[in-house]
Design an enzyme around this catalytic site. Sequence first.
Site, mmCIF file in Angstrom:
data_model
loop_
_atom_site.group_PDB
_atom_site.id
_atom_site.type_symbol
_atom_site.label_atom_id
_atom_site.label_comp_id
_atom_site.label_asym_id
_atom_site.label_seq_id
_atom_site.Cartn_x
_atom_site.Cartn_y
_atom_site.Cartn_z
ATOM 1 N N ASP A 10 -24.914 24.490 -99.384
ATOM 2 C CA ASP A 10 -26.281 23.886 -99.167
ATOM 3 C C ASP A 10 -26.120 23.221 -97.973
ATOM 4 O O ASP A 10 -24.890 23.011 -97.368
ATOM 5 C CB ASP A 10 -26.637 23.200 -100.349
ATOM 6 C CG ASP A 10 -27.672 22.216 -100.209
ATOM 7 O OD1 ASP A 10 -28.994 22.740 -99.815
ATOM 8 O OD2 ASP A 10 -27.803 20.828 -100.488
ATOM 9 N N ASP A 12 -28.637 20.024 -96.564
ATOM 10 C CA ASP A 12 -29.094 18.489 -96.860
ATOM 11 C C ASP A 12 -28.493 17.957 -97.926
ATOM 12 O O ASP A 12 -28.657 18.398 -99.023
ATOM 13 C CB ASP A 12 -30.714 18.578 -97.077
ATOM 14 C CG ASP A 12 -31.389 18.929 -95.749
ATOM 15 O OD1 ASP A 12 -31.041 18.721 -94.602
ATOM 16 O OD2 ASP A 12 -32.246 19.514 -96.110
#
Length: 259
Positions: A10, A12
Amino acid sequence: MSQLKAIIFDVDGTLADTERDGHRPAFNAAFAEAQLDWHWDIARYGELLTVTGGKERIRYFMDCDAIQLTAVTDETAFIADLHRAKTRHYVNLLQTGAIPLRSGVVRLLREARAAGIRLAIATTTTPENVVELLDHCGIAGLRDWFDVIAAGDVVSAKKPAPDIFTLALKELGLRAEDCVAVEDSDNGARAALAAGLKALVVTVNDYTAAQSFGDAPLVVDQLGEPGQAVQVLRGTLGAASWVDLAVLEQVHRQAYLVE
């Protein structure tokens, strides 16, 4: 049992702590630019992070606060324009190099590359946000380290739906059991697990530390560095003091071990 072939990250909150001091002020700048009296403080933004996707987050905020824009004839287009302005402000911030990568990220990426482990990204943030972060974090050519960058609105359903991870796996040409996912949030963990990525490491941050993360086998406060203690919230690092490639291989082996 399949060997570890790729790590899917991922962005953020995982690669970098972008939410509180990146996306949040960019949203506020876009609101001010549009002459809206909206302001998301740190606590409110934490509440809004239960919704994945910037446009979806704006819509959710408007619904929760029963906001009606009487002068706006097309709310969907208005929200899309507002989100584009937010992205512009966020990219400007990234280009200053103000948001560094989290502890241990570069170390682990280098370890993986040295071992021939492929790297990928699966995120609901825009491709532009990903590229600007990677290009301005101080590591030359970092964008090119990733074989696949699956980002933004390329899938119809965002996390916690598994679609973005399913797309990343397809573009890698690998099965879920060939990979480890690295996430930071409950929505991300649920998405990875739903895509079959049982080998999952969660690195929490200030916004996500109290979330549940489903059946994620390893939850830590950071990937860590030599001399920098890692707090283990679930699972074990074995003999290691930080999350290195050997730890990921251990998580992968245990997740897909056939008894």
